[in-house]
Motif scaffolding. Structure first.
Motif, PDB file in Angstrom:
ATOM      1  N   ASP A 244      66.507  25.071  16.584  1.00  0.00           N
ATOM      2  CA  ASP A 244      66.800  23.926  17.442  1.00  0.00           C
ATOM      3  C   ASP A 244      66.612  24.238  18.918  1.00  0.00           C
ATOM      4  O   ASP A 244      66.823  23.383  19.775  1.00  0.00           O
ATOM      5  CB  ASP A 244      68.219  23.399  17.191  1.00  0.00           C
ATOM      6  CG  ASP A 244      69.297  24.457  17.375  1.00  0.00           C
ATOM      7  OD1 ASP A 244      68.957  25.658  17.547  1.00  0.00           O
ATOM      8  OD2 ASP A 244      70.496  24.098  17.336  1.00  0.00           O
ATOM      9  N   VAL A 245      66.197  25.487  19.229  1.00  0.00           N
ATOM     10  CA  VAL A 245      65.885  25.868  20.615  1.00  0.00           C
ATOM     11  C   VAL A 245      64.381  25.819  20.842  1.00  0.00           C
ATOM     12  O   VAL A 245      63.887  25.158  21.753  1.00  0.00           O
ATOM     13  CB  VAL A 245      66.434  27.270  20.946  1.00  0.00           C
ATOM     14  CG1 VAL A 245      65.957  27.721  22.339  1.00  0.00           C
ATOM     15  CG2 VAL A 245      67.953  27.266  20.898  1.00  0.00           C
ATOM     16  N   SER A 246      63.627  26.549  20.017  1.00  0.00           N
ATOM     17  CA  SER A 246      62.180  26.641  20.215  1.00  0.00           C
ATOM     18  C   SER A 246      61.522  27.207  18.961  1.00  0.00           C
ATOM     19  O   SER A 246      62.120  28.043  18.262  1.00  0.00           O
ATOM     20  CB  SER A 246      61.865  27.549  21.400  1.00  0.00           C
ATOM     21  OG  SER A 246      60.471  27.760  21.537  1.00  0.00           O
ATOM     22  N   PRO A 247      60.280  26.816  18.674  1.00  0.00           N
ATOM     23  CA  PRO A 247      59.556  27.407  17.541  1.00  0.00           C
ATOM     24  C   PRO A 247      58.913  28.753  17.870  1.00  0.00           C
ATOM     25  O   PRO A 247      58.333  29.385  16.981  1.00  0.00           O
ATOM     26  CB  PRO A 247      58.480  26.357  17.256  1.00  0.00           C
ATOM     27  CG  PRO A 247      58.195  25.748  18.588  1.00  0.00           C
ATOM     28  CD  PRO A 247      59.526  25.717  19.296  1.00  0.00           C
ATOM     29  N   PHE A 248      58.992  29.216  19.123  1.00  0.00           N
ATOM     30  CA  PHE A 248      58.324  30.453  19.504  1.00  0.00           C
ATOM     31  C   PHE A 248      58.934  31.654  18.798  1.00  0.00           C
ATOM     32  O   PHE A 248      60.150  31.748  18.594  1.00  0.00           O
ATOM     33  CB  PHE A 248      58.389  30.668  21.019  1.00  0.00           C
ATOM     34  CG  PHE A 248      57.348  29.914  21.775  1.00  0.00           C
ATOM     35  CD1 PHE A 248      56.042  30.369  21.843  1.00  0.00           C
ATOM     36  CD2 PHE A 248      57.673  28.721  22.414  1.00  0.00           C
ATOM     37  CE1 PHE A 248      55.074  29.664  22.529  1.00  0.00           C
ATOM     38  CE2 PHE A 248      56.711  28.004  23.104  1.00  0.00           C
ATOM     39  CZ  PHE A 248      55.407  28.480  23.165  1.00  0.00           C
ATOM     40  N   ALA A 249      58.061  32.584  18.443  1.00  0.00           N
ATOM     41  CA  ALA A 249      58.462  33.838  17.819  1.00  0.00           C
ATOM     42  C   ALA A 249      57.704  34.967  18.501  1.00  0.00           C
ATOM     43  O   ALA A 249      56.667  34.749  19.139  1.00  0.00           O
ATOM     44  CB  ALA A 249      58.157  33.822  16.323  1.00  0.00           C
ATOM     45  N   GLY A 250      58.214  36.175  18.357  1.00  0.00           N
ATOM     46  CA  GLY A 250      57.557  37.321  18.962  1.00  0.00           C
ATOM     47  C   GLY A 250      57.483  38.497  18.008  1.00  0.00           C
ATOM     48  O   GLY A 250      58.463  38.820  17.329  1.00  0.00           O
ATOM     49  N   ILE A 251      56.312  39.112  17.931  1.00  0.00           N
ATOM     50  CA  ILE A 251      56.119  40.353  17.203  1.00  0.00           C
ATOM     51  C   ILE A 251      55.258  41.254  18.071  1.00  0.00           C
ATOM     52  O   ILE A 251      54.587  40.783  19.002  1.00  0.00           O
ATOM     53  CB  ILE A 251      55.452  40.145  15.828  1.00  0.00           C
ATOM     54  CG1 ILE A 251      54.106  39.417  15.968  1.00  0.00           C
ATOM     55  CG2 ILE A 251      56.376  39.387  14.877  1.00  0.00           C
ATOM     56  CD1 ILE A 251      53.343  39.314  14.646  1.00  0.00           C
ATOM     57  N   PRO A 252      55.247  42.565  17.826  1.00  0.00           N
ATOM     58  CA  PRO A 252      54.415  43.457  18.642  1.00  0.00           C
ATOM     59  C   PRO A 252      52.948  43.048  18.627  1.00  0.00           C
ATOM     60  O   PRO A 252      52.464  42.408  17.687  1.00  0.00           O
ATOM     61  CB  PRO A 252      54.621  44.823  17.981  1.00  0.00           C
ATOM     62  CG  PRO A 252      55.959  44.721  17.323  1.00  0.00           C
ATOM     63  CD  PRO A 252      56.055  43.301  16.845  1.00  0.00           C
ATOM     64  N   ALA A 253      52.234  43.433  19.657  1.00  0.00           N
ATOM     65  CA  ALA A 253      50.825  43.050  19.786  1.00  0.00           C
ATOM     66  C   ALA A 253      49.964  43.619  18.666  1.00  0.00           C
ATOM     67  O   ALA A 253      48.949  43.025  18.295  1.00  0.00           O
ATOM     68  CB  ALA A 253      50.291  43.506  21.147  1.00  0.00           C
ATOM     69  N   ALA A 254      50.342  44.762  18.150  1.00  0.00           N
ATOM     70  CA  ALA A 254      49.622  45.360  17.022  1.00  0.00           C
ATOM     71  C   ALA A 254      50.609  45.520  15.870  1.00  0.00           C
ATOM     72  O   ALA A 254      51.053  46.628  15.549  1.00  0.00           O
ATOM     73  CB  ALA A 254      49.021  46.701  17.412  1.00  0.00           C
ATOM     74  N   PRO A 255      50.965  44.419  15.225  1.00  0.00           N
ATOM     75  CA  PRO A 255      52.019  44.485  14.210  1.00  0.00           C
ATOM     76  C   PRO A 255      51.576  45.220  12.948  1.00  0.00           C
ATOM     77  O   PRO A 255      50.412  45.165  12.549  1.00  0.00           O
ATOM     78  CB  PRO A 255      52.295  43.009  13.909  1.00  0.00           C
ATOM     79  CG  PRO A 255      51.003  42.309  14.230  1.00  0.00           C
ATOM     80  CD  PRO A 255      50.434  43.058  15.394  1.00  0.00           C
ATOM     81  N   VAL A 256      52.535  45.889  12.350  1.00  0.00           N
ATOM     82  CA  VAL A 256      52.313  46.518  11.048  1.00  0.00           C
ATOM     83  C   VAL A 256      52.936  45.617   9.984  1.00  0.00           C
ATOM     84  O   VAL A 256      53.573  44.605  10.291  1.00  0.00           O
ATOM     85  CB  VAL A 256      52.932  47.927  11.015  1.00  0.00           C
ATOM     86  CG1 VAL A 256      52.256  48.825  12.047  1.00  0.00           C
ATOM     87  CG2 VAL A 256      54.436  47.874  11.258  1.00  0.00           C
ATOM     88  N   ALA A 257      52.750  45.983   8.736  1.00  0.00           N
ATOM     89  CA  ALA A 257      53.244  45.147   7.644  1.00  0.00           C
ATOM     90  C   ALA A 257      54.746  44.893   7.752  1.00  0.00           C
ATOM     91  O   ALA A 257      55.237  43.797   7.459  1.00  0.00           O
ATOM     92  CB  ALA A 257      52.910  45.802   6.305  1.00  0.00           C
ATOM     93  N   ARG A 258      55.493  45.907   8.207  1.00  0.00           N
ATOM     94  CA  ARG A 258      56.943  45.762   8.325  1.00  0.00           C
ATOM     95  C   ARG A 258      57.295  44.677   9.335  1.00  0.00           C
ATOM     96  O   ARG A 258      58.273  43.927   9.150  1.00  0.00           O
ATOM     97  CB  ARG A 258      57.561  47.096   8.766  1.00  0.00           C
ATOM     98  CG  ARG A 258      59.059  47.095   8.956  1.00  0.00           C
ATOM     99  CD  ARG A 258      59.753  47.091   7.617  1.00  0.00           C
ATOM    100  NE  ARG A 258      60.233  45.760   7.271  1.00  0.00           N
ATOM    101  CZ  ARG A 258      60.709  45.424   6.092  1.00  0.00           C
ATOM    102  NH1 ARG A 258      60.730  46.305   5.116  1.00  0.00           N
ATOM    103  NH2 ARG A 258      61.138  44.217   5.856  1.00  0.00           N
ATOM    104  N   ASP A 259      56.527  44.562  10.420  1.00  0.00           N
ATOM    105  CA  ASP A 259      56.799  43.540  11.430  1.00  0.00           C
ATOM    106  C   ASP A 259      56.615  42.138  10.852  1.00  0.00           C
ATOM    107  O   ASP A 259      57.426  41.239  11.100  1.00  0.00           O
ATOM    108  CB  ASP A 259      55.885  43.734  12.640  1.00  0.00           C
ATOM    109  CG  ASP A 259      56.077  45.070  13.322  1.00  0.00           C
ATOM    110  OD1 ASP A 259      57.238  45.524  13.426  1.00  0.00           O
ATOM    111  OD2 ASP A 259      55.076  45.664  13.750  1.00  0.00           O
ATOM    112  N   TRP A 260      55.538  41.947  10.089  1.00  0.00           N
ATOM    113  CA  TRP A 260      55.313  40.647   9.464  1.00  0.00           C
ATOM    114  C   TRP A 260      56.401  40.340   8.447  1.00  0.00           C
ATOM    115  O   TRP A 260      56.857  39.190   8.327  1.00  0.00           O
ATOM    116  CB  TRP A 260      53.932  40.609   8.801  1.00  0.00           C
ATOM    117  CG  TRP A 260      52.798  40.513   9.770  1.00  0.00           C
ATOM    118  CD1 TRP A 260      51.914  41.501  10.098  1.00  0.00           C
ATOM    119  CD2 TRP A 260      52.416  39.373  10.543  1.00  0.00           C
ATOM    120  NE1 TRP A 260      51.006  41.054  11.029  1.00  0.00           N
ATOM    121  CE2 TRP A 260      51.296  39.741  11.320  1.00  0.00           C
ATOM    122  CE3 TRP A 260      52.914  38.079  10.659  1.00  0.00           C
ATOM    123  CZ2 TRP A 260      50.654  38.874  12.188  1.00  0.00           C
ATOM    124  CZ3 TRP A 260      52.280  37.191  11.535  1.00  0.00           C
ATOM    125  CH2 TRP A 260      51.169  37.589  12.284  1.00  0.00           C
ATOM    126  N   ALA A 261      56.836  41.350   7.725  1.00  0.00           N
ATOM    127  CA  ALA A 261      57.908  41.147   6.748  1.00  0.00           C
ATOM    128  C   ALA A 261      59.216  40.769   7.447  1.00  0.00           C
ATOM    129  O   ALA A 261      59.960  39.898   6.970  1.00  0.00           O
ATOM    130  CB  ALA A 261      58.095  42.403   5.902  1.00  0.00           C
TER     131      ALA A 261
END
Length: 229
Positions: A40-57
């Motif tokens: 209810d604040v924002s749809p924005f999300a953040g992950i590292p610029a070079a994400p690994v599988a763990r980041d996506w999980a």
């Protein structure tokens, strides 16, 4: 820790993650190196610029199966994610843009959200939700008691504040209200020792004309993707 992965990059390379690790840490939902705003604040999300599988999980665990995540400049997601749409975007940064307080601009807050949502629905400046107003200063202009124009602040990566939700009621366009509010928001950002920046689509000619009249530079083009698991 989110902050640990942002320290080696420029804040504008990954503005949502830097914002969630810094000025908006109190709003952030985190898991591992991923972070999101409440829906209810924002749809924005953040992950590292070079994400690994763990980041996506970790991001998948944060958003769940039915929630969308808006990523700025993100790499192509792995299998198991569905790209719902993409928007070629530009990131404009301050290069001496004019800023000035406006005597007619009023501070908007939670009590004004119903009117703000109505104005956003009529003008579609970008994502704006029930608690988006908590992300920064929002200013509006009223006529006859009705909210007819507004502008505010959204992402806040270290040293920068994004101008957002710039819109004016179609019946009141052509009177310079949006430009006045942009200048007022710029003044507020500078008063806090930060620099203004913003994002818009490459094909949004009206917005680009409006913003470049404020003397901003256009340093780079980034890919903006909406993704959902």
């Amino acid at each position: 820790m989110v902050g640990a992965v942002t320290s080696r990059r420029h804040p504008l390379d990954n503005p949502a993650l830097f914002s969630l690790a810094g000025a908006h840490a109190g709003l952030a939902e985190r898991r591992g190196r991923a972070a999101v705003y409440p829906p209810d604040v924002s749809p924005f999300a953040g992950i590292p610029a070079a994400p690994v599988a763990r980041d996506w999980a970790d991001l998948a665990a944060l958003v769940g199966p039915d929630r969308r995540a808006l990523l700025v400049g993100a790499p192509q997601p792995p299998d198991g994610w569905r790209v719902l749409g993409g928007l070629p975007g530009v990131q404009l940064v301050d290069d001496g843009a004019a800023g000035a307080a406006d005597p007619e601009a009023v501070r908007l807050g939670p009590a004004d959200v119903p009117e703000m949502l109505e104005l956003v629905a009529a003008t579609r400046p970008g994502p704006f939700r029930e608690r988006t107003v908590e992300m920064g200063t929002y200013l509006g202009i009223r006529r006859g008691g009705a909210l007819i124009a507004m502008a505010g602040q959204r992402l806040q990566p270290a040293g920068w504040v994004e101008i957002s939700a710039v819109c004016a009621d179609p019946a009141w366009r052509g009177q310079g209200l949006a430009s006045r509010l942009i200048r007022a928001i710029i003044a507020d950002i500078r008063d806090r020792g930060a620099r203004p920046m913003l994002h818009t689509g490459t094909d949004n000619d009206g917005a680009l004309r409006l913003y470049t009249r404020q003397r901003s530079t256009l340093p780079c083009q980034r890919s903006i993707r909406r993704v959902i698991r």
